[in-house]
Design an enzyme around this catalytic site. Structure first.
Site, short mmCIF file in Angstrom:
data_model
loop_
_atom_site.label_atom_id
_atom_site.label_comp_id
_atom_site.label_asym_id
_atom_site.label_seq_id
_atom_site.Cartn_x
_atom_site.Cartn_y
_atom_site.Cartn_z
CG ASP A 78 1.12 8.58 4.31
OD1 ASP A 78 1.79 9.20 3.47
OD2 ASP A 78 1.63 7.77 5.12
CE1 TYR A 83 5.17 3.04 6.15
CE2 TYR A 83 3.09 3.89 5.32
CZ TYR A 83 4.31 4.09 5.95
OH TYR A 83 4.64 5.35 6.39
CD GLN A 194 4.23 10.99 5.83
OE1 GLN A 194 4.53 9.86 6.22
NE2 GLN A 194 3.45 11.18 4.77
CE1 TYR A 222 6.92 9.01 11.78
CE2 TYR A 222 7.29 10.44 9.89
CZ TYR A 222 7.79 9.66 10.92
OH TYR A 222 9.15 9.53 11.08
CG LEU A 225 -3.56 9.68 17.73
CD1 LEU A 225 -4.55 8.52 17.59
CD2 LEU A 225 -4.24 10.85 18.41
#
Length: 300
Positions: A78, A83, A194, A222, A225
């Site tokens: 992704d 980005y 997403q 996304y 964690l």
């Protein structure tokens, strides 16, 4: 996910979802995958790229980390035009050169480009940076400030018909935006939503996840964690379960995120060691008592 589980998910839309109410929550086996609504099977564990190519690690290290992930079965990647102002896409383009056909490639268009001409131009630029002539999945990055969602859908469908993208979806949509999307002609072609989802951020379990599951549309998680600065991996319960399995906290947290069979997790890492820890989630199984412990440590 079986029909009983789907009905239970849908029935929870007015309340909260309990992990122990879902029969498949203890699943986390090698080769774990998720089916999109068109029947395409994709890895349940992929790789994100939001901070790659921006100097956090040497470029060679980040490229080696992503390449390692591909070799370990994390073949969904992704990215987004935003980005690193395209640097993440350029990095990915170098990594997948010569093995494009083995990668499920996802990118996103920024809402300021969400017009017919803007989307077409942004898509062409992303394809050039990635060194490919098609995207497997193209997402609208945010619903905010999008003036004409029908124009976005129409343009995505044109790109799909032209072979530039294989399918399309959205990102960061709430239930109100999803309802509006599905009232638009061809809006039901949306492949995924997403959204942030992790032990530390379970908001989507209240409405968004049941809405998507009811329509057989997996979500893409996304920050699975917990995101930058999160304490998920240092949580005593997560660490205790990881130690009992001889694995990492990251593998436990990712297995939890993927437990329903309706979630694609896309952790990001610029470290080969961390990528290997993430990939261990593909073979880890969490038992019901462990899931209950995690529920208690991270209440919805």
């Amino acid at each position: 996910m079986n029909a009983i589980t789907r009905r239970r998910f849908a029935a929870c839309s007015a309340g909260l979802i309990s992990a122990v109410s879902l029969p498949r929550m203890a699943v986390g086996a090698a080769g774990q995958a998720v089916s999109l609504s068109d029947g395409t099977v994709v890895p349940a564990l992929g790789q994100g790229s939001a901070r790659l190519g921006q100097g956090r690690h040497p470029l060679a290290d980040e490229e080696q980390a992503m390449s390692t992930g591909l070799s370990l079965g994390m073949t969904l990647i992704d990215t987004a035009e935003i980005y690193g102002d395209g640097r993440a896409e350029q990095l990915i383009g170098r990594v997948i050169k010569g093995r494009r056909d083995s990668v499920f490639l996802v990118s996103k268009v920024w809402p300021s480009h969400a017009t017919r001409a803007g989307i077409q131009s942004a898509c062409s630029a992303s394809l050039a940076r990635l060194g490919t002539n098609y995207l497997d999945l193209y997402l609208l990055h945010w619903p905010d400030r999008v003036k004409d969602l029908a124009e976005v859908v129409g343009t995505f469908e044109q790109l799909r018909a032209g072979g530039h993208i294989r399918r399309w979806g959205v990102s960061n949509f709430g239930v109100a935006e999803l309802d509006r999307l599905f009232r638009i002609p061809a809006g039901e072609q949306c492949a995924t939503n997403q959204v942030p989802y992790s032990l530390a951020d379970r908001k989507v379990e209240r409405e968004v996840l049941p809405w998507c599951v009811q329509r057989r549309m997996p979500i893409m998680a996304y920050s699975p964690l917990g995101g930058e600065g999160s304490s998920v991996l240092r949580n005593p319960t997560v660490q205790r379960i990881a130690a009992s399995r001889g694995g990492s906290s990251a593998a436990v947290a990712l297995t939890w995120a993927m437990r329903s069979g309706n979630v694609i997790a896309i952790p990001e890492s610029g470290s080969v060691a961390h990528v290997r820890e993430n990939a261990a989630a593909l073979t880890l199984k969490l038992e019901q008592n462990e899931l209950r412990q995690l529920d208690q440590a991270f209440p919805t």
